[in-house]
Design an enzyme around this catalytic site. Structure first.
Site, mmCIF file in Angstrom:
data_model
loop_
_atom_site.group_PDB
_atom_site.id
_atom_site.type_symbol
_atom_site.label_atom_id
_atom_site.label_comp_id
_atom_site.label_asym_id
_atom_site.label_seq_id
_atom_site.Cartn_x
_atom_site.Cartn_y
_atom_site.Cartn_z
ATOM 1 N N CYS A 106 31.295 -23.378 68.515
ATOM 2 C CA CYS A 106 30.780 -23.890 69.652
ATOM 3 C C CYS A 106 31.460 -23.133 70.697
ATOM 4 O O CYS A 106 32.448 -22.266 70.281
ATOM 5 C CB CYS A 106 30.661 -25.300 69.913
ATOM 6 N N GLY A 107 31.339 -23.247 72.007
ATOM 7 C CA GLY A 107 31.920 -22.730 73.158
ATOM 8 C C GLY A 107 33.625 -22.446 72.831
ATOM 9 O O GLY A 107 34.147 -21.467 72.681
#
Length: 150
Positions: free
Chosen positions: A66-67
């Site tokens: 994810c980010g």
């Protein structure tokens, strides 16, 4: 060893590159999604899917993207027996495996998802997959204590 992959929209491109990389290495991989880029998807469902697979197959590992990696790690670590780490370096991956018997690697796409970083994420993944748990008494005890918290 089977590897489960999962990502939200921020990790989607890196997950696809990682799947290709592992396939070339003949590593068994199952992509748990997302399978198409959806800007509104959320990471918890993908982390949960991977965590449940790890619980069912303790020899397997998962790589979640994810980010920043934190969301995936937070979600995966809610499951007893899952030990998710965030790694932005090979050292992070080594110590997470060696000392903590991490079975889920969370990668920060915002840092690693550009062509200049390919060698870095490959080194992180290779280290995570190659490093064995040291099985030291204190490490085993600490993992047991973690499981007792859940």
């Amino acid at each position: 060893m089977k590897i489960y992959l999962g990502s939200d929209h921020q990790g989607f491109d890196l997950k696809n590159k990682l799947a290709e990389y592992l396939a070339k290495r003949k590593t068994p991989v199952e992509d748990l999604g997302n399978r198409e880029l959806k800007p509104d998807d959320d990471f918890p469902q993908f982390a949960a899917a991977a965590a449940l697979r790890i619980i069912d197959d303790p020899k397997a590992r998962a790589i979640l993207i994810c980010g920043g990696g934190q969301g995936m790690a937070m979600a995966a670590n809610r499951f007893r027996g899952v030990r998710a780490i965030i790694a932005a370096s090979a050292d992070d991956a080594f110590y997470g495996r060696n000392d903590n018997d991490a079975n889920v690697l969370c990668l920060p796409a915002r840092i690693l998802n550009n062509p200049d970083e390919d060698a870095i994420w490959k080194n992180i993944v290779d280290t995570f997959l190659a490093t064995e748990f040291a099985n030291a008494t204190r490490y085993v005890r600490r993992n047991r204590e973690l499981d007792e918290l859940a």
